[in-house]
Write a protein that holds these residues in place. Sequence first.
Motif, PDB file in Angstrom:
ATOM      1  N   TYR A  83     -37.559  -7.818 -65.113  1.00 13.73           N
ATOM      2  CA  TYR A  83     -37.466  -6.744 -66.120  1.00 13.73           C
ATOM      3  C   TYR A  83     -36.462  -5.769 -65.577  1.00 13.73           C
ATOM      4  CZ  TYR A  83     -39.030  -2.856 -69.188  1.00 13.73           C
ATOM      5  OH  TYR A  83     -39.216  -1.755 -69.862  1.00 13.73           O
ATOM      6  N   VAL A  84     -36.474  -5.364 -64.466  1.00 11.78           N
ATOM      7  CA  VAL A  84     -35.485  -4.400 -63.836  1.00 11.78           C
ATOM      8  C   VAL A  84     -33.878  -4.800 -64.019  1.00 11.78           C
ATOM      9  CG1 VAL A  84     -34.566  -2.998 -61.830  1.00 11.78           C
ATOM     10  CG2 VAL A  84     -36.949  -2.987 -62.404  1.00 11.78           C
ATOM     11  N   ALA A  85     -33.802  -6.348 -63.928  1.00 19.93           N
ATOM     12  CA  ALA A  85     -32.461  -6.990 -64.226  1.00 19.93           C
ATOM     13  C   ALA A  85     -31.972  -6.707 -65.384  1.00 19.93           C
ATOM     14  CB  ALA A  85     -32.716  -8.094 -63.422  1.00 19.93           C
ATOM     15  N   GLY A  86     -32.848  -6.961 -66.192  1.00 19.15           N
ATOM     16  CA  GLY A  86     -32.504  -6.891 -67.687  1.00 19.15           C
ATOM     17  C   GLY A  86     -32.031  -5.181 -67.696  1.00 19.15           C
ATOM     18  N   LEU A  87     -32.756  -4.288 -67.493  1.00 18.85           N
ATOM     19  CA  LEU A  87     -32.441  -3.074 -67.767  1.00 18.85           C
ATOM     20  C   LEU A  87     -30.990  -2.686 -67.030  1.00 18.85           C
ATOM     21  CD1 LEU A  87     -35.825  -1.216 -66.838  1.00 18.85           C
ATOM     22  CD2 LEU A  87     -34.732  -1.534 -68.939  1.00 18.85           C
ATOM     23  N   CYS A  88     -30.833  -3.269 -65.943  1.00 15.92           N
ATOM     24  CA  CYS A  88     -29.500  -3.126 -65.191  1.00 15.92           C
ATOM     25  C   CYS A  88     -28.315  -3.571 -66.113  1.00 15.92           C
ATOM     26  CB  CYS A  88     -29.329  -3.750 -63.882  1.00 15.92           C
ATOM     27  SG  CYS A  88     -30.430  -2.727 -62.557  1.00 15.92           S
ATOM     28  N   ALA A  89     -28.547  -4.629 -66.874  1.00 15.19           N
ATOM     29  CA  ALA A  89     -27.736  -5.284 -67.922  1.00 15.19           C
ATOM     30  C   ALA A  89     -27.367  -4.353 -68.746  1.00 15.19           C
ATOM     31  CB  ALA A  89     -27.972  -6.651 -68.199  1.00 15.19           C
ATOM     32  N   ALA A 138     -38.868  -4.044 -52.653  1.00 16.98           N
ATOM     33  CA  ALA A 138     -39.111  -5.409 -52.922  1.00 16.98           C
ATOM     34  C   ALA A 138     -38.032  -5.922 -54.313  1.00 16.98           C
ATOM     35  CB  ALA A 138     -40.526  -6.010 -52.967  1.00 16.98           C
ATOM     36  N   VAL A 139     -38.433  -4.860 -55.593  1.00 12.45           N
ATOM     37  CA  VAL A 139     -37.789  -5.368 -56.621  1.00 12.45           C
ATOM     38  C   VAL A 139     -36.209  -5.347 -56.528  1.00 12.45           C
ATOM     39  CG1 VAL A 139     -37.403  -4.523 -58.905  1.00 12.45           C
ATOM     40  CG2 VAL A 139     -39.763  -4.661 -57.866  1.00 12.45           C
ATOM     41  N   ALA A 140     -35.767  -4.264 -55.746  1.00  9.96           N
ATOM     42  CA  ALA A 140     -34.262  -4.105 -55.259  1.00  9.96           C
ATOM     43  C   ALA A 140     -33.816  -5.408 -54.661  1.00  9.96           C
ATOM     44  CB  ALA A 140     -34.094  -2.846 -54.536  1.00  9.96           C
TER      45      ALA A 140
END
Length: 303
Positions: free
Chosen positions: A134-140, A158-160
């Motif tokens: 989910y966070v990877a999608g936000l970063c995009a 951990a997510v980072a």
Amino acid sequence: MPSLSHRLVALALPRLNPPVVITDPERLRAKLVEKNRTRQTTPPAWLAKDFVVTEEWIGTGGGFPVYVATPRSGSFTRTLVHLHGGSYTATAHVRQWKFAAALARRTSARLVFPAYPLAPEFTWRDSVPALTGYVAGLCAEGEVVVSGDSAGGGLALAVALGVRDLVRSGEAPAQPAKLLLIAPWADLTRSAPGTEEAAARDPWLSIENHDTYALFWAGSAADLVLPQVSPALGDLTDLPPTMLLCGTHDMLYAGAEALAARAAAVGWPVVFEIGHGLLHVYPILPVAEARGALKRLAAFVRG
């Protein structure tokens, strides 16, 4: 010297939450599972004054909600993802919501506040992969800052690490721009030198109960060393600029100190702010020192 408000809170906490040593982990497990099935992290009503709050669901097997609070103006320059603490077994406290909302306002951010599944019914496996994707999608989509307090700070790291690995493999285009780690519980093995000494100064957290809660989140002793569970022990290279805050009267201070040392050794840019004489997660407590911490965190995000 800590402020008067800090000294009063330090006196009050052990009286309001007297330490109880866990003697029957399985009984506690059953009690927490039953309790958590009747409660859920939800946005406080006052958040709607400044934000339009919507709900998204992520993950598998029914998933879990993520609350997205967009400024009522509709304008924001970044997304702030805040992961709340509570030994991975408690819903978010109103003070965690207040901190995250205040930081979002000061940084012109949209606030994303996941209500991740709680231990001991659930483990890291039910949260970390879903949050990473989910966070990877936000970063995009644009600039993302990930913050977390206590257990949430460990989860944020951990997510980072997971997003960093997706970028390395070409599965994601970008990492978070900044990380904010507030007294992160990032080493669940309790291996940092000086942990027992730090715990002796802490009037709030109990080292006697540490391992029980760590195993609840890890799911097994073998998983305690995984980077998804104890990210401080993982590969810390190629991570974004980070601000790390921890008080010296915090059981987790030794872990924060060790994390800062590992960061320096591998060239990870970490600003380590030590709160001399201060409590666990002091930036979110009703103490005078919290105001300055919030101001410095916001400046770090904007800088």
